[in-house]
Design an enzyme around this catalytic site. Structure first.
Site, PDB file in Angstrom:
ATOM      1  N   LYS A   1       0.516  11.507  23.378  1.00 15.91           N
ATOM      2  CA  LYS A   1       1.846  11.000  23.004  1.00 15.91           C
ATOM      3  C   LYS A   1       2.713  10.957  24.258  1.00 15.91           C
ATOM      4  O   LYS A   1       2.810  11.958  24.984  1.00 15.91           O
ATOM      5  CB  LYS A   1       2.439  11.966  21.968  1.00 15.91           C
TER       6      LYS A   1
HETATM    7  O1  G3P Z   1       7.175  13.698  15.354  1.00 20.29           O
HETATM    8  C1  G3P Z   1       8.336  12.995  15.574  1.00 20.29           C
HETATM    9  C2  G3P Z   1       9.283  12.833  14.420  1.00 20.29           C
HETATM   10  O2  G3P Z   1       8.611  12.627  13.227  1.00 20.29           O
HETATM   11  C3  G3P Z   1      10.405  13.819  14.384  1.00 20.29           C
HETATM   12  O3  G3P Z   1      11.120  13.848  13.162  1.00 20.29           O
HETATM   13  O4  G3P Z   1      12.760  14.856  11.607  1.00 20.29           O
HETATM   14  O5  G3P Z   1      12.605  15.711  13.964  1.00 20.29           O
HETATM   15  O6  G3P Z   1      13.578  13.477  13.476  1.00 20.29           O
HETATM   16  P1  G3P Z   1      12.588  14.507  13.058  1.00 20.29           P
END
Ligand code: G3P
Length: 218
Positions: free
Chosen positions: A83
């Site tokens: 990533k």
């Molecule tokens: O893995 C990246 C993403 O899904 C993060 O989500 O909820 O931290 O904005 P969030």
């Protein structure tokens, strides 16, 4: 639509993998920190639980160091997906790694133009962040819709990985638009199974069945 779980918690990954419906895992530095586990160790363990792609994120900001980090990470297992952030150095790294046959997930995408660049860099996955887009007063679903349109216009093979999903409606809308993958926190995946009328229906059927006095297993 493929389902990935967005976590580094082994118990949740094992539990969801046992459903047979889990296609992969995504992690990020925040999720690794939350798990309290060693990055390499936990990533290796996750790669042994699921056959599909397991995203492991580089933390360097320059291309040369990203390549060195990616080299360490991709040796963990064959299903590691590197990533990288959506920056110039991240996309240079993406281009080099995918050219070499390594899966790459380009993360922190907040515009359709960024997604276009990632596709041109040969990304395996592009991760538009729906929830964080919504949090900032934009419509995360518009972002998914624009990327789908652009990728279809040019037959890009980069898969749209809807990320930063906060609730089941984000999943529903992403599926309507045709996102290839949704990565979700464990609670959101579990929430997809639930419906009050399913629970109520089971309750009614079992009450009626009990009145018959019958059993299926003798
Ligand atoms: O893995 C990246 C993403 O899904 C993060 O989500 O909820 O931290 O904005 P969030």
């Amino acid at each position: 639509m493929k389902f990935f779980v967005d976590t580094a918690e082994i118990a949740d990954i094992k539990d969801l993998a046992a459903t047979g419906l889990l296609d992969g895992v995504t992690t990020n530095p925040s999720l690794i920190a939350k798990s309290g586990r060693d990055f390499m160790e936990v990533t290796k363990e996750i790669c042994g639980i699921v056959d599909g792609p397991v995203s492991a994120e580089v933390v360097a900001l320059d291309h040369a160091t990203m390549m060195k980090e990616a080299d360490v990470l991709r040796r963990i297992a064959d299903n590691v997906c590197i990533k990288v952030p959506l920056t110039i150095d991240g996309l240079k790294t993406c281009k080099a790694l995918t050219g070499d046959g390594t899966m790459v997930n380009v993360t922190l995408c907040f515009s359709a133009n960024q997604a276009l660049l990632a596709a041109k860099a040969g990304a395996t996955f592009i991760s538009p962040f729906i929830g964080r887009h919504d949090d900032n007063g934009f419509d995360g679903m518009d972002l998914i819709r624009d990327i789908r349109l652009i990728y279809d216009n040019y037959a890009f093979e980069t898969q749209i990985l809807a990320a930063s999903i906060r609730h089941p409606v984000h999943v529903l809308e992403s599926a309507r638009i045709g996102a290839d993958v949704a990565t979700m926190p464990p609670a959101v995946i579990r929430g997809l199974f639930k419906h009050v009328l399913t629970d109520k229906g089971i309750e009614g059927f079992l009450a009626d069945w009990a009145r018959t006095g019958q059993t299926i297993l003798k």
